[in-house]
Design a protein around this motif. Structure first.
Motif, PDB file in Angstrom:
ATOM      1  N   UNK A 133       0.821  -1.204   0.000  1.00  0.00           N
ATOM      2  CA  UNK A 133       0.000   0.000   0.000  1.00  0.00           C
ATOM      3  C   UNK A 133       0.859   1.259   0.000  1.00  0.00           C
ATOM      4  N   UNK A 134       2.044   1.163   0.613  1.00  0.00           N
ATOM      5  CA  UNK A 134       2.942   2.321   0.663  1.00  0.00           C
ATOM      6  C   UNK A 134       3.321   2.769  -0.744  1.00  0.00           C
ATOM      7  N   UNK A 135       3.739   1.829  -1.574  1.00  0.00           N
ATOM      8  CA  UNK A 135       4.109   2.174  -2.957  1.00  0.00           C
ATOM      9  C   UNK A 135       2.895   2.660  -3.735  1.00  0.00           C
ATOM     10  N   UNK A 159       1.654  12.824   0.946  1.00  0.00           N
ATOM     11  CA  UNK A 159       1.593  12.174   2.242  1.00  0.00           C
ATOM     12  C   UNK A 159       2.802  12.536   3.104  1.00  0.00           C
ATOM     13  N   UNK A 160       2.517  12.929   4.341  1.00  0.00           N
ATOM     14  CA  UNK A 160       3.571  13.161   5.330  1.00  0.00           C
ATOM     15  C   UNK A 160       3.884  11.827   6.013  1.00  0.00           C
ATOM     16  N   UNK A 161       4.903  11.842   6.881  1.00  0.00           N
ATOM     17  CA  UNK A 161       5.224  10.633   7.645  1.00  0.00           C
ATOM     18  C   UNK A 161       4.027  10.198   8.472  1.00  0.00           C
ATOM     19  N   UNK A 162       3.348  11.149   9.101  1.00  0.00           N
ATOM     20  CA  UNK A 162       2.179  10.836   9.938  1.00  0.00           C
ATOM     21  C   UNK A 162       1.061  10.223   9.100  1.00  0.00           C
ATOM     22  N   UNK A 165       2.049   6.582   8.405  1.00  0.00           N
ATOM     23  CA  UNK A 165       1.908   5.777   9.616  1.00  0.00           C
ATOM     24  C   UNK A 165       0.434   5.478   9.894  1.00  0.00           C
ATOM     25  N   UNK A 166      -0.424   6.396   9.502  1.00  0.00           N
ATOM     26  CA  UNK A 166      -1.857   6.230   9.748  1.00  0.00           C
ATOM     27  C   UNK A 166      -2.496   5.236   8.779  1.00  0.00           C
ATOM     28  N   UNK A 167      -1.934   5.103   7.571  1.00  0.00           N
ATOM     29  CA  UNK A 167      -2.602   4.321   6.531  1.00  0.00           C
ATOM     30  C   UNK A 167      -1.931   3.001   6.176  1.00  0.00           C
ATOM     31  N   UNK A 168      -0.643   2.866   6.488  1.00  0.00           N
ATOM     32  CA  UNK A 168       0.100   1.660   6.098  1.00  0.00           C
ATOM     33  C   UNK A 168       0.219   0.722   7.295  1.00  0.00           C
ATOM     34  N   UNK A 180      13.249   3.865   1.908  1.00  0.00           N
ATOM     35  CA  UNK A 180      14.600   3.838   1.335  1.00  0.00           C
ATOM     36  C   UNK A 180      14.668   2.883   0.153  1.00  0.00           C
ATOM     37  N   UNK A 181      14.037   1.711   0.295  1.00  0.00           N
ATOM     38  CA  UNK A 181      14.025   0.722  -0.792  1.00  0.00           C
ATOM     39  C   UNK A 181      13.362   1.308  -2.033  1.00  0.00           C
ATOM     40  N   UNK A 182      12.306   2.081  -1.832  1.00  0.00           N
ATOM     41  CA  UNK A 182      11.570   2.689  -2.945  1.00  0.00           C
ATOM     42  C   UNK A 182      12.251   3.948  -3.485  1.00  0.00           C
ATOM     43  N   UNK A 183      13.372   4.316  -2.872  1.00  0.00           N
ATOM     44  CA  UNK A 183      14.115   5.525  -3.246  1.00  0.00           C
ATOM     45  C   UNK A 183      13.248   6.774  -3.110  1.00  0.00           C
ATOM     46  N   UNK A 184      12.375   6.765  -2.105  1.00  0.00           N
ATOM     47  CA  UNK A 184      11.509   7.918  -1.865  1.00  0.00           C
ATOM     48  C   UNK A 184      12.302   9.014  -1.148  1.00  0.00           C
ATOM     49  N   UNK A 185      11.850  10.246  -1.287  1.00  0.00           N
ATOM     50  CA  UNK A 185      12.496  11.378  -0.617  1.00  0.00           C
ATOM     51  C   UNK A 185      11.418  12.372  -0.192  1.00  0.00           C
ATOM     52  N   UNK A 186      11.780  13.246   0.710  1.00  0.00           N
ATOM     53  CA  UNK A 186      10.843  14.262   1.167  1.00  0.00           C
ATOM     54  C   UNK A 186      11.013  15.543   0.353  1.00  0.00           C
TER      55      UNK A 186
END
Length: 388
Positions: A133-135, A159-162, A165-168, A180-186
């Motif tokens: 679901x995160x991806x 989506x923020x970190x919060x 955390x609320x949905x995954x 990190x695996x998905x190479x995501x960044x803020x």
């Protein structure tokens, strides 16, 4: 309210010797408000009890259409209701034998109310985090660079970190690792996954600079990369792509990156394969080697879990099959794999089920449970246990 005489009479009926019991008597009775639905019991392993005793939190996560999971800071647990034949009573003021022994011996009778009761409890079992679901959430609005970002409307999901955390359904540490695996960044406080074409554009800028400056792949200076490529792309994106495809270190006060050959070659292979249904294997290997930066060497071991080779066809072919795109559920994963190929050699299927193995489970155990083995041309192969 029972009297001492009634208590002693009850002991006689039960054939219990009062001399073998502690003198204090605790008489239980149900509170008028006691109900089975008011309280829930949760069985915790010692590690989770220690988490609570240390002041840390346990969080239950899940949407209405999902089975609930419980998460500590670094682990995820399935929650399942377990029935018990005994009625479990909640008695806040009841004292245990250990507590009674610590008190002065007394013949007092105390009348204690039962606050609630239950005939079941929640049982926890360690499980894999549910990270697909995160991806899916991040792919709703991939980051394509500052130019595309200015053209987008504010209605696109971010989506923020919060929010994550609320949905995954995973612990915080497991979610951060998967980012990190998905190479995501803020970007401006929101987690974004890079559009693959934009990711490859950034990587190409870096590898071309390395080539033009004749730098060794194990010593790429961060500051010069930012100075040279800053006018082309945001500096934070240049540093991010270096973090994704290299290892950061410091030498004499300067920051350098050692580029990861396998990651660069693997990304290049994905770029070549994503636009073709099938690729002649020998032609692909030639084009692949020509496409990676000079000095890097390609090899099929770099493609595990990314591409599938068909050695039964003539000529041999290769196609894109990314393990990240396969279902998360064990049975659904095997159904998907057996719909792609009827029979698999263990070496071929292993990269696509490795992530399904729990701490104490092997690939062999998974294959025994979900597949049937047979011999084909002297090689053990596996096919589905059920029609696909």
């Amino acid at each position: 309210m029972r009297s001492r005489e009634e208590v002693e009479a009850t002991l006689q009926v039960a054939k219990l010797n009062p001399a073998e019991l502690l003198p204090p008597v605790q008489c239980l009775r149900f509170s008028p408000q006691a109900a089975a639905q008011e309280c829930c019991l949760l069985q915790l392993e010692p590690e989770l009890c220690a988490e609570l005793e240390a002041g840390r939190s346990l969080v239950i996560r899940g949407d209405r259409d999902e089975r609930a999971v419980l998460c500590s800071k670094d682990k995820t647990y399935d929650m399942k209701i377990a029935d018990t034949s005994n009625t479990l009573l909640f008695i806040p003021d009841c004292e245990t034998p250990e507590q009674l022994c610590a008190d002065e011996p007394t013949s007092n009778i105390t009348h204690i109310q039962i606050a609630g009761f239950s005939t079941n409890y929640w049982e926890l079992r360690r499980c894999r985090p549910k990270l697909k679901k995160l991806k899916k959430l991040l792919l709703e609005n991939p980051y394509e660079g500052p130019d595309s970002e200015r053209e987008r409307t504010s209605t696109h999901s971010k989506y923020t970190t919060e929010d994550l955390l609320d949905q995954v359904q995973a612990s915080e540490e497991e979610i951060m690792h998967q980012l990190q695996v998905l190479k995501a960044c803020q970007v401006e406080g929101y987690w974004r996954i890079l559009d693959f074409d934009y990711e490859m554009k950034l990587l190409t800028h870096v590898t071309q600079l390395i080539y033009s400056e004749s730098w060794p792949f194990n010593k790429v200076p961060l500051n010069i990369c930012l100075q040279e490529l800053g006018p082309l792309e945001p500096k934070e994106m240049i540093e991010h792509i270096l973090v994704c495809y290299g290892m950061k270190y410091t030498d004499e006060g300067e920051t350098y990156f050692e580029m990861d050959e396998e990651k660069v070659c693997r990304a290049t292979a994905q770029m070549l394969l994503q636009n073709a249904v099938k690729f002649n294997l020998s032609e692909f290997q030639e084009v692949w080697q020509q496409s990676v930066p000079e000095g890097m060497t390609t090899g099929q071991e770099q493609l595990k879990g990314l591409a599938l080779v068909d050695r039964s066809s003539r000529p041999e072919t290769i196609c894109l099959l990314n393990v990240e795109d396969l279902p998360e559920d064990n049975q659904e994963r095997f159904n998907s794999l057996f719909s792609i190929r009827e029979k698999w050699a263990e070496a071929d299927i292993a990269p696509y089920i490795q992530d399904l193995c729990s701490e104490k489970q092997t690939i062999g155990a998974l294959l025994t449970k979900y597949a049937r083995s047979s011999m084909q041309n002297g090689i053990k192969v596996y096919n589905s246990r059920r029609p696909v």
